[in-house]
Design an enzyme around this catalytic site. Structure first.
Site, PDB file in Angstrom:
ATOM      1  N   GLY A  53       1.240  -1.209   0.016  1.00  0.00           N
ATOM      2  CA  GLY A  53       0.236  -0.522  -0.446  1.00  0.00           C
ATOM      3  C   GLY A  53       1.037   0.939   0.006  1.00  0.00           C
ATOM      4  O   GLY A  53       1.242   1.659   1.277  1.00  0.00           O
ATOM      5  N   ARG A  95      10.432  -1.001  -4.359  1.00  0.00           N
ATOM      6  CA  ARG A  95       9.002  -1.367  -5.219  1.00  0.00           C
ATOM      7  C   ARG A  95       9.282  -0.548  -5.888  1.00  0.00           C
ATOM      8  O   ARG A  95       9.899   1.019  -5.957  1.00  0.00           O
ATOM      9  CB  ARG A  95       7.881  -1.202  -4.389  1.00  0.00           C
ATOM     10  CG  ARG A  95       7.588  -2.581  -3.643  1.00  0.00           C
ATOM     11  CD  ARG A  95       6.722  -3.203  -3.175  1.00  0.00           C
ATOM     12  NE  ARG A  95       5.660  -3.570  -4.436  1.00  0.00           N
ATOM     13  CZ  ARG A  95       4.210  -3.664  -4.439  1.00  0.00           C
ATOM     14  NH1 ARG A  95       3.169  -2.889  -3.353  1.00  0.00           N
ATOM     15  NH2 ARG A  95       3.346  -3.708  -5.421  1.00  0.00           N
ATOM     16  N   ASP A 238      -1.543   4.654  -6.312  1.00  0.00           N
ATOM     17  CA  ASP A 238      -0.149   4.793  -5.915  1.00  0.00           C
ATOM     18  C   ASP A 238       0.972   5.286  -6.769  1.00  0.00           C
ATOM     19  O   ASP A 238       1.589   5.738  -6.203  1.00  0.00           O
ATOM     20  CB  ASP A 238       0.508   3.087  -6.260  1.00  0.00           C
ATOM     21  CG  ASP A 238       0.137   2.209  -5.798  1.00  0.00           C
ATOM     22  OD1 ASP A 238      -1.168   2.161  -5.661  1.00  0.00           O
ATOM     23  OD2 ASP A 238       0.288   1.760  -4.778  1.00  0.00           O
TER      24      ASP A 238
END
Ligand code: MRU
Length: 347
Positions: A53, A95, A238
């Site tokens: 998240g 990420r 995101d």
């Protein structure tokens, strides 16, 4: 603003010398926290999706920098600064898509680059502020989004955007929490293949909060929309480009297209830390590709197998499909470059 009395689950807990991370891979079967005492551990926790998240990833990375400073700051300044800089680089590789990660690391770097009487104290204060500000932003967005939902009977959400994905309360799920408190609404959650954030996390979180929720297979979304049960689709983000194009969990774009077809409004809820002011449009977002083992049955993973999988885990929803962008600085209806730029100047 008074905050709702809410005891949502905590994805991250700072203990003073470790970061405790709730292992989301094990939910809902087991609640297991792992304690990390260095940046390498936090990098691994993010990369393997123990914590996931966008906002939660940024907060975890910020505490990862604190752990690095704790570990190295007793060494000579030139040495410890070099080691912390290397740890920041490592955290940045965990990420690629959520811009909150890079934003949080930039905040931490800025503090380290200032002369500080007590660098450790200053860097911890910065991480705690990033964490606290995110929770405050979520409560604010919850109220703003709930106002837009006045009169709505049914909403649909995708992925997990709740306390598990943030500092607490949630973005899209925060709006659903706030709206439900005002007037019960029917909530549908897509299972969110292949990692099942919806089926494993969202429905669990809402049930913990005594909010009834109905799980649907992702492929049932069009049929559900056609039934007339949905007034709004509400999702998180995101990375939002300067023009409003929004990268979010794979499947979000499909929902936006379906919403348009069925005359359903589409809401993106995200703190302004999710806006990437550096990129003009969604074409510039790096879309994370995860391993095919998240998708393929084990029998196809052998060498020489003729079956492979394509596993992009985010997609980009073009801004023209978005009816409202809800941020802690305000709501932008029918977002565009100008409307989004306006958020920059709000204090
Ligand atoms: O791959 P994940 O689980 O990290 O993806 C999460 C999402 O796509 C969320 O919708 C997004 O981060 C917003 S969370 C408030």
């Amino acid at each position: 603003m008074t905050r709702p009395n809410n005891n949502t689950v905590q994805a991250l807990q700072w203990t003073g010398n470790t970061l405790k991370v709730l292992d989301q891979r094990q939910l809902p079967e087991a609640i297991v926290y792992n304690a990390y005492s260095d940046a390498a551990g936090v990098t691994e926790a993010i990369a393997t999706m123990r914590v996931r998240g966008a906002p939660a990833i940024g907060i975890a990375a910020a505490y990862g920098v604190v752990l690095s400073v704790i570990k190295h700051h007793a060494e000579a300044p030139a040495h410890w600064r070099q080691k912390v800089a290397a740890d920041i680089e490592m955290l940045a590789t965990s990420r690629p898509t959520a811009v909150n990660l890079f934003w949080a690391l930039e905040q931490m770097k800025a503090v380290l680059n200032q002369p500080q009487a007590n660098p450790l104290e200053a860097i911890l204060a910065c991480a705690e502020k990033i964490h606290a500000d995110d929770i405050a932003a979520n409560y604010k967005m919850g109220e703003l989004g709930a106002e837009l939902l006045a009169g709505a009977k049914g909403v649909m959400t995708h992925c997990n955007t709740g306390a598990l994905a943030t500092g607490g309360y949630g973005t899209a799920l925060g709006v659903i929490r706030s709206a439900y408190r005002r007037q019960p609404i029917k909530v549908y959650a897509g299972e969110t293949r292949p990692w099942l954030q919806g089926a494993r996390l969202t429905v669990w979180e809402l049930a913990q909060d005594s909010i009834p929720v109905t799980l649907i297979a992702d492929s049932a979304a069009a049929w559900l929309m056609k039934s007339g049960a949905i007034d709004w689709v509400i999702v998180g983000a995101d990375r939002i480009a300067a023009n409003g194009d929004t990268a979010n969990k794979i499947g979000t774009y499909s929902l936006a297209v379906l919403a348009k077809q069925h005359g359903i409004k589409f809401m993106v809820v995200a703190p302004t830390t999710t806006i990437d002011w550096e990129i003009k449009n969604g074409g510039q977002v790096e879309i994370e590709q995860r391993h095919q083992n998240e998708l393929l049955p084990a029998c196809y993973l052998k060498e020489g197998s003729l079956v492979s999988a394509w596993n992009p885990v985010f997609d980009v929803t073009p801004v023209e499909l978005i009816a409202a962008l809800v941020t802690e600085r305000g709501v932008v209806l029918k977002p565009d470059v100008q409307g989004i730029r306006g958020l920059k100047d709000v204090i």
